[in-house]
Design a protein around this motif. Sequence first.
Motif, PDB file in Angstrom:
ATOM      1  N   ARG A 100      39.146  26.655  43.237  1.00  0.00           N
ATOM      2  CA  ARG A 100      40.613  26.664  43.219  1.00  0.00           C
ATOM      3  C   ARG A 100      41.129  27.299  41.936  1.00  0.00           C
ATOM      4  O   ARG A 100      42.085  28.079  41.967  1.00  0.00           O
ATOM      5  N   CYS A 101      40.505  26.948  40.831  1.00  0.00           N
ATOM      6  CA  CYS A 101      40.925  27.516  39.544  1.00  0.00           C
ATOM      7  C   CYS A 101      40.714  29.024  39.525  1.00  0.00           C
ATOM      8  O   CYS A 101      41.585  29.769  39.048  1.00  0.00           O
ATOM      9  N   VAL A 102      39.575  29.481  40.038  1.00  0.00           N
ATOM     10  CA  VAL A 102      39.292  30.922  40.079  1.00  0.00           C
ATOM     11  C   VAL A 102      40.340  31.631  40.926  1.00  0.00           C
ATOM     12  O   VAL A 102      40.857  32.698  40.544  1.00  0.00           O
ATOM     13  N   TYR A 103      40.666  31.051  42.073  1.00  0.00           N
ATOM     14  CA  TYR A 103      41.672  31.648  42.953  1.00  0.00           C
ATOM     15  C   TYR A 103      43.008  31.820  42.233  1.00  0.00           C
ATOM     16  O   TYR A 103      43.609  32.899  42.256  1.00  0.00           O
ATOM     17  N   TRP A 104      43.461  30.772  41.557  1.00  0.00           N
ATOM     18  CA  TRP A 104      44.770  30.845  40.896  1.00  0.00           C
ATOM     19  C   TRP A 104      44.746  31.761  39.674  1.00  0.00           C
ATOM     20  O   TRP A 104      45.739  32.411  39.353  1.00  0.00           O
ATOM     21  N   ILE A 105      43.618  31.836  38.987  1.00  0.00           N
ATOM     22  CA  ILE A 105      43.501  32.768  37.858  1.00  0.00           C
ATOM     23  C   ILE A 105      43.637  34.206  38.354  1.00  0.00           C
ATOM     24  O   ILE A 105      44.340  35.027  37.754  1.00  0.00           O
ATOM     25  N   VAL A 106      42.978  34.506  39.467  1.00  0.00           N
ATOM     26  CA  VAL A 106      43.068  35.860  40.032  1.00  0.00           C
ATOM     27  C   VAL A 106      44.487  36.146  40.508  1.00  0.00           C
ATOM     28  O   VAL A 106      45.007  37.257  40.322  1.00  0.00           O
ATOM     29  N   VAL A 107      45.139  35.150  41.120  1.00  0.00           N
ATOM     30  CA  VAL A 107      46.532  35.330  41.560  1.00  0.00           C
ATOM     31  C   VAL A 107      47.431  35.658  40.371  1.00  0.00           C
ATOM     32  O   VAL A 107      48.254  36.588  40.428  1.00  0.00           O
ATOM     33  N   LEU A 108      47.283  34.926  39.285  1.00  0.00           N
ATOM     34  CA  LEU A 108      48.109  35.168  38.100  1.00  0.00           C
ATOM     35  C   LEU A 108      47.809  36.537  37.488  1.00  0.00           C
ATOM     36  O   LEU A 108      48.720  37.224  37.001  1.00  0.00           O
ATOM     37  N   PHE A 109      46.554  36.928  37.514  1.00  0.00           N
ATOM     38  CA  PHE A 109      46.182  38.255  37.012  1.00  0.00           C
ATOM     39  C   PHE A 109      46.832  39.341  37.867  1.00  0.00           C
ATOM     40  O   PHE A 109      47.334  40.345  37.354  1.00  0.00           O
ATOM     41  N   LEU A 110      46.835  39.126  39.180  1.00  0.00           N
ATOM     42  CA  LEU A 110      47.484  40.081  40.078  1.00  0.00           C
ATOM     43  C   LEU A 110      48.976  40.154  39.816  1.00  0.00           C
ATOM     44  O   LEU A 110      49.568  41.241  39.787  1.00  0.00           O
ATOM     45  N   VAL A 111      49.601  38.997  39.616  1.00  0.00           N
ATOM     46  CA  VAL A 111      51.045  38.951  39.343  1.00  0.00           C
ATOM     47  C   VAL A 111      51.380  39.776  38.102  1.00  0.00           C
ATOM     48  O   VAL A 111      52.363  40.531  38.077  1.00  0.00           O
ATOM     49  N   ALA A 121      46.970  17.896  55.829  1.00  0.00           N
ATOM     50  CA  ALA A 121      48.153  18.757  55.913  1.00  0.00           C
ATOM     51  C   ALA A 121      48.287  19.629  54.663  1.00  0.00           C
ATOM     52  O   ALA A 121      48.625  20.819  54.750  1.00  0.00           O
ATOM     53  N   THR A 122      48.010  19.043  53.503  1.00  0.00           N
ATOM     54  CA  THR A 122      48.079  19.799  52.241  1.00  0.00           C
ATOM     55  C   THR A 122      47.061  20.934  52.221  1.00  0.00           C
ATOM     56  O   THR A 122      47.369  22.064  51.825  1.00  0.00           O
ATOM     57  N   ASP A 123      45.840  20.636  52.660  1.00  0.00           N
ATOM     58  CA  ASP A 123      44.788  21.668  52.689  1.00  0.00           C
ATOM     59  C   ASP A 123      45.126  22.783  53.668  1.00  0.00           C
ATOM     60  O   ASP A 123      44.867  23.962  53.398  1.00  0.00           O
ATOM     61  N   LEU A 124      45.698  22.431  54.816  1.00  0.00           N
ATOM     62  CA  LEU A 124      46.090  23.444  55.795  1.00  0.00           C
ATOM     63  C   LEU A 124      47.152  24.381  55.226  1.00  0.00           C
ATOM     64  O   LEU A 124      47.089  25.604  55.386  1.00  0.00           O
ATOM     65  N   MET A 125      48.141  23.797  54.544  1.00  0.00           N
ATOM     66  CA  MET A 125      49.193  24.601  53.918  1.00  0.00           C
ATOM     67  C   MET A 125      48.605  25.515  52.845  1.00  0.00           C
ATOM     68  O   MET A 125      48.986  26.679  52.720  1.00  0.00           O
ATOM     69  N   ALA A 126      47.662  24.973  52.072  1.00  0.00           N
ATOM     70  CA  ALA A 126      47.029  25.775  51.014  1.00  0.00           C
ATOM     71  C   ALA A 126      46.276  26.956  51.606  1.00  0.00           C
ATOM     72  O   ALA A 126      46.326  28.074  51.074  1.00  0.00           O
ATOM     73  N   GLY A 127      45.572  26.727  52.711  1.00  0.00           N
ATOM     74  CA  GLY A 127      44.831  27.806  53.345  1.00  0.00           C
ATOM     75  C   GLY A 127      45.741  28.884  53.914  1.00  0.00           C
ATOM     76  O   GLY A 127      45.486  30.082  53.749  1.00  0.00           O
ATOM     77  N   ILE A 128      46.835  28.465  54.559  1.00  0.00           N
ATOM     78  CA  ILE A 128      47.774  29.432  55.138  1.00  0.00           C
ATOM     79  C   ILE A 128      48.446  30.248  54.047  1.00  0.00           C
ATOM     80  O   ILE A 128      48.574  31.475  54.158  1.00  0.00           O
ATOM     81  N   THR A 129      48.863  29.584  52.963  1.00  0.00           N
ATOM     82  CA  THR A 129      49.529  30.319  51.878  1.00  0.00           C
ATOM     83  C   THR A 129      48.566  31.285  51.189  1.00  0.00           C
ATOM     84  O   THR A 129      48.969  32.356  50.734  1.00  0.00           O
ATOM     85  N   ALA A 130      47.287  30.922  51.116  1.00  0.00           N
ATOM     86  CA  ALA A 130      46.296  31.826  50.523  1.00  0.00           C
ATOM     87  C   ALA A 130      46.148  33.084  51.381  1.00  0.00           C
ATOM     88  O   ALA A 130      46.068  34.201  50.856  1.00  0.00           O
ATOM     89  N   LEU A 131      46.132  32.913  52.700  1.00  0.00           N
ATOM     90  CA  LEU A 131      46.050  34.070  53.594  1.00  0.00           C
ATOM     91  C   LEU A 131      47.298  34.941  53.488  1.00  0.00           C
ATOM     92  O   LEU A 131      47.216  36.171  53.490  1.00  0.00           O
ATOM     93  N   LEU A 166      40.785  39.560  44.525  1.00  0.00           N
ATOM     94  CA  LEU A 166      41.522  38.459  45.141  1.00  0.00           C
ATOM     95  C   LEU A 166      40.963  38.133  46.518  1.00  0.00           C
ATOM     96  O   LEU A 166      40.840  36.956  46.891  1.00  0.00           O
ATOM     97  N   GLU A 167      40.595  39.158  47.267  1.00  0.00           N
ATOM     98  CA  GLU A 167      40.051  38.945  48.605  1.00  0.00           C
ATOM     99  C   GLU A 167      38.768  38.113  48.546  1.00  0.00           C
ATOM    100  O   GLU A 167      38.583  37.191  49.347  1.00  0.00           O
ATOM    101  N   VAL A 168      37.906  38.413  47.594  1.00  0.00           N
ATOM    102  CA  VAL A 168      36.660  37.648  47.451  1.00  0.00           C
ATOM    103  C   VAL A 168      36.959  36.203  47.055  1.00  0.00           C
ATOM    104  O   VAL A 168      36.381  35.259  47.612  1.00  0.00           O
ATOM    105  N   SER A 169      37.873  36.026  46.101  1.00  0.00           N
ATOM    106  CA  SER A 169      38.198  34.669  45.637  1.00  0.00           C
ATOM    107  C   SER A 169      38.835  33.845  46.753  1.00  0.00           C
ATOM    108  O   SER A 169      38.586  32.642  46.857  1.00  0.00           O
ATOM    109  N   ILE A 170      39.634  34.489  47.609  1.00  0.00           N
ATOM    110  CA  ILE A 170      40.268  33.765  48.709  1.00  0.00           C
ATOM    111  C   ILE A 170      39.242  33.347  49.754  1.00  0.00           C
ATOM    112  O   ILE A 170      39.322  32.246  50.317  1.00  0.00           O
TER     113      ILE A 170
END
Length: 222
Positions: free
Chosen positions: A58-69, A178-188, A16-20
């Motif tokens: 973006r797709c890779v990031y969310w796939i890894v998030v779902l795998f982690l969940v 604004a959307t991109d900023l929110m996405a970056g903060i939530t990813a962190l 997840l760290e790499v994908s983020i």
Amino acid sequence: MNNRSTCPTLRVTKVLEVSIVLYLASLCFLLVSRWQALSSGSELGLGMETSLSILLLRCVYWIVVLFLVARLARANRALEAQGLAFSPRMAVLSYFMPVLNFFMPYLAMQEAWQVSNPHSSETDWKSTGGSGLVKAWWGLNLTGIAIGLYAMIYEIGAGLNPDSPSANSDTLLQLDIATDLMAGITALLMLGIAKTVSNRYQAKWDLRFGPKSVPTAKVQDL
């Protein structure tokens, strides 16, 4: 410590760290491009290859998030916590259920946070406090979704009425920024949650099974 004594959620967290990192790099590129377009008053022009690369990250990031969940939910079961509300499948599906996906992913993450408390047992984990970090993550995530939806509606309206005074491309760029900023903060924040919960799981794993006596079946279940 050998691999059999390591809670597998730690390995997923590293992926997840790499994908983020890659996801944030794409967001930074978008932010710079949109800011330059906004400053110069020009249109944002991204090539097809660039757009597809950003979408892929973006797709890779969310796939890894779902795998982690899913891994977190499996870890809850491996630790034999009682009264769990989320199976691995339900934890993943909660992100795709209309209306329910506004709160169920948050509840699933809070459940993982509570179960991972090293000082909780199989039966009293619900009495442990939830996480403010999880609350911040989900609150900002919902805010970003709301801004993104408004931007999409605004863009559709501007496309239908291009001569309307409200059809301002600068406004759309500002909403996208604004959307991109929110996405970056939530990813962190997601990374912070994943690393914290994984470390808590590892501590509880060691307390429960011992660093050198983890049953093989437990690891395989995860």
